[in-house]
Structure formats: structure tokens, C-alpha cells
Design a protein around this motif. Structure first.
Motif: not given
Length: 334
Positions: A269-295
Motif C-alpha cells: 500500500s505505501k508504494k501504491l499511495i506514493e504512485e497515486s492517491d487513488s489507492h488511499l481513496k479506495d481504502i478510505e471509501k471502505i473504511l467509511e462504512n465502519d463506525k470505528r472510522y466515522l467516530v
């Protein structure tokens, strides 16, 4: 500690088998060896054991005196035997000796029975005293439950009020230190219960992790659990701060656990994030479905910091071992 306490009793000259603990303890309660024993019931038990030993010693001394007297009597009998020649006198003497032996045997048996009975009675008295002590504790606890409902009450001020109730006298078997200890335990229990109710009030209130005391206070101050916890606003604010700190720490721990459960985040993931923001956005999109992220929406910078630190940690570890790496190699023999 017990040896020092017994030595203190030995040094107190006016203790005998008739001494009462209530009188003796006032004479020695300023001694450091008395204070070192933190239980009043243990002091009393050791005192009673000491007095019983004085009684036993007294009985032994009496027995020794009797034995000495008996020996002297035997010596006198022997002297008489040398002086007495007649058969009638000798028979009379033998008859008398036999009677003495019988009486001595009866006395010995009587003493044994009395000692056994005395031990049994002492044990029974001890059990009865303990039962009375337990009843006194129950009465005093009931008195506290009825009259002491403020967790900030002091023993000094409350004691005056308690003395007016008839149950104070019924608990006379408890000394001042025991009553104060039971009072402090009651106060601690009240505080714990009020603290739990205060936390429940905060749980039921929709509070952001970065909310301040002043804004929260406006929302909860009308609830009886607010005022019941404490009359001091400083104490309420401190408890609120501790509560929020624990909640914030727990929220970050829960978020780290969520990251471990997210399979999209790997050592790549680190390398993918450095190459493009899209990987980080994909991760955040998944995390947004969980209350532990939203809190943690109220602390986005801290949340991002935890996420990137986790990605960095996976990168540093590198390729994870296969699930069977710790098992022996199983190759086919075909």
C-alpha cells in the motif's frame, strides 16, 4: 507484630486473669506496638489468648504446689513409718494412703473435666461474640444506608447525626476505628455508584470526542445524575476529562483494530499511495462504512496519522509469511 504486641502486654503490670480488654486497651493504645496491629478484633483475640495463658500458668503453679505438698506429706509419712512399729498402725496408714490415692485420682479427673469444659465454653463464647459482632456490622451498615447518601460526606460531620439514631448504641460492639472504616467503605461504594451513573449519562449524550466541558455541561446539567455525582463543578469537570480521555484512547485503539481487519491494506500500500492517491481513496471509501472510522471524524488529522503509520509499519515488515510457514513441509511422495 504479634510478638511485639504480646511483649507490650507483658510489660503492662496490672494485667491479670480478671482484666477486661476495654480497660486495658485505654492504657496501651498510645504505644506503637498497639497501633501496628491494624485490626481491633485481632488485638482483642490476642489479649484474650494472653489472659487465658495467665490462667493456665496459674493452674500449673497450683498443681506444682500441690505436688510439692504431696511430696512433703510422703516424706512425713516415711518418717512416721520409721517411728510406727505396730501392725495396726501400718494397716491404718496403708488404708489412709489408699484413700488419698483415690481422692487424688478423683481430683485429677475433675480437673481434666473442668479444663475440657472451660475450653468448650470459651470456644462457644468466642462464636457468640463473633455472631454479635456480625450483627453489629449489619446494623451499622443499615444505619449508613438510611442516613448517609452523599458520597462527599465526612466522618467527622456525619458521626454527630448518626449518634442520634438508636442503632448507634445497638452497634456498641464496634469501636470507633471499626465504625469509621465501615463508613469509608460505604462512601467509596456511593462514589463508585454515582460515578457509574455519571458515565452512563455521558454515554447517553451524543458527545463528540473533542467536545469541551462547558458545552456538554449545558446539555446534561438538568439531569439528576449530574448533581448527584458531586456538588463540586471542578470534580465533575475532572471526571468528564478522564472519561473523554479514555473514550478517545479507546476510539484510536478500535480504529487500529479496523485497519488490521481491512484486507485492501497490505505491505504494497505505501508504494501504491506514493504512485497515486487513488489507492488511499479506495481504502478510505471502505473504511467509511465502519463506525470505528466515522467516530474519529472530529479528529481527521490524527486518524490520517494512524492510517499512514499502519501502512508504513506493513511496508517495513515486507512480505508476510504464508499461513503454513510455521508448519512442517508436506511434500507429496508420489
Amino acid at each position: 507484630m504479634k510478638s511485639d504486641f504480646i511483649q507490650l502486654l507483658k510489660e503492662t503490670s496490672d494485667i491479670d486473669r480478671h482484666s477486661r480488654w476495654s480497660e486495658i486497651k485505654r492504657k496501651i493504645d498510645s504505644d506503637s506496638r498497639y497501633k501496628a496491629v491494624d485490626s481491633s478484633s485481632r488485638r482483642e483475640d490476642w489479649f484474650k489468648d494472653y489472659v487465658r495463658k495467665l490462667e493456665d500458668k496459674r493452674d500449673k503453679d497450683k498443681d506444682k504446689d500441690k505436688d510439692k505438698e504431696r511430696d512433703r506429706e510422703k516424706d512425713r509419712d516415711k518418717d512416721r513409718e520409721r517411728d510406727e512399729d505396730s501392725d495396726d498402725e501400718r494397716k491404718e496408714r496403708e488404708k489412709q494412703e489408699k484413700q488419698e490415692r483415690i481422692e487424688a485420682s478423683i481430683r485429677k479427673r475433675t480437673e481434666e473435666v473442668e479444663r475440657s469444659l472451660s475450653s468448650s465454653l470459651r470456644e462457644r463464647d468466642k462464636e457468640r461474640e463473633q455472631h454479635k459482632k456480625d450483627e453489629a456490622v449489619q446494623l451499622f451498615n443499615a444505619l449508613l444506608v438510611d442516613l448517609v447518601r452523599n458520597s462527599e460526606a465526612s466522618w467527622r460531620d456525619t458521626r454527630k447525626q448518626l449518634r442520634k439514631d438508636h442503632r448507634w448504641e445497638l452497634a456498641e460492639l464496634l469501636d470507633r476505628e471499626e465504625k469509621e472504616k465501615i463508613f469509608e467503605e460505604h462512601i467509596e461504594s456511593l462514589f463508585k455508584r454515582n460515578k457509574e451513573m455519571f458515565h452512563k449519562l455521558l454515554d447517553e449524550t451524543n458527545i463528540s470526542l473533542v467536545a469541551g466541558w462547558k458545552e456538554v455541561k449545558k446539555v446534561i446539567k438538568e439531569d439528576p445524575r449530574y448533581s448527584k455525582f458531586s456538588s463540586s463543578d471542578r470534580k465533575r469537570e475532572k471526571e468528564f476529562s478522564d472519561y473523554m480521555h479514555e473514550k478517545y484512547v479507546q476510539a484510536k485503539a478500535d480504529f487500529r483494530e479496523l485497519l488490521k481487519e481491512t484486507k485492501l491494506i497490505t505491505y504494497k500500500s505505501k508504494k501504491l499511495i506514493e504512485e497515486s492517491d487513488s489507492h488511499l481513496k479506495d481504502i478510505e471509501k471502505i473504511l467509511e462504512n465502519d463506525k470505528r472510522y466515522l467516530v474519529l471524524d472530529c479528529a481527521p488529522e490524527e486518524r490520517a496519522k494512524i492510517l499512514l503509520a499502519y501502512v508504513e509499519d506493513l511496508h517495513r515488515r515486507g512480505v508476510p509469511p504464508p499461513p503454513t510457514a510455521s508448519e512442517p513441509s508436506r511434500r507429496s511422495t508420489k
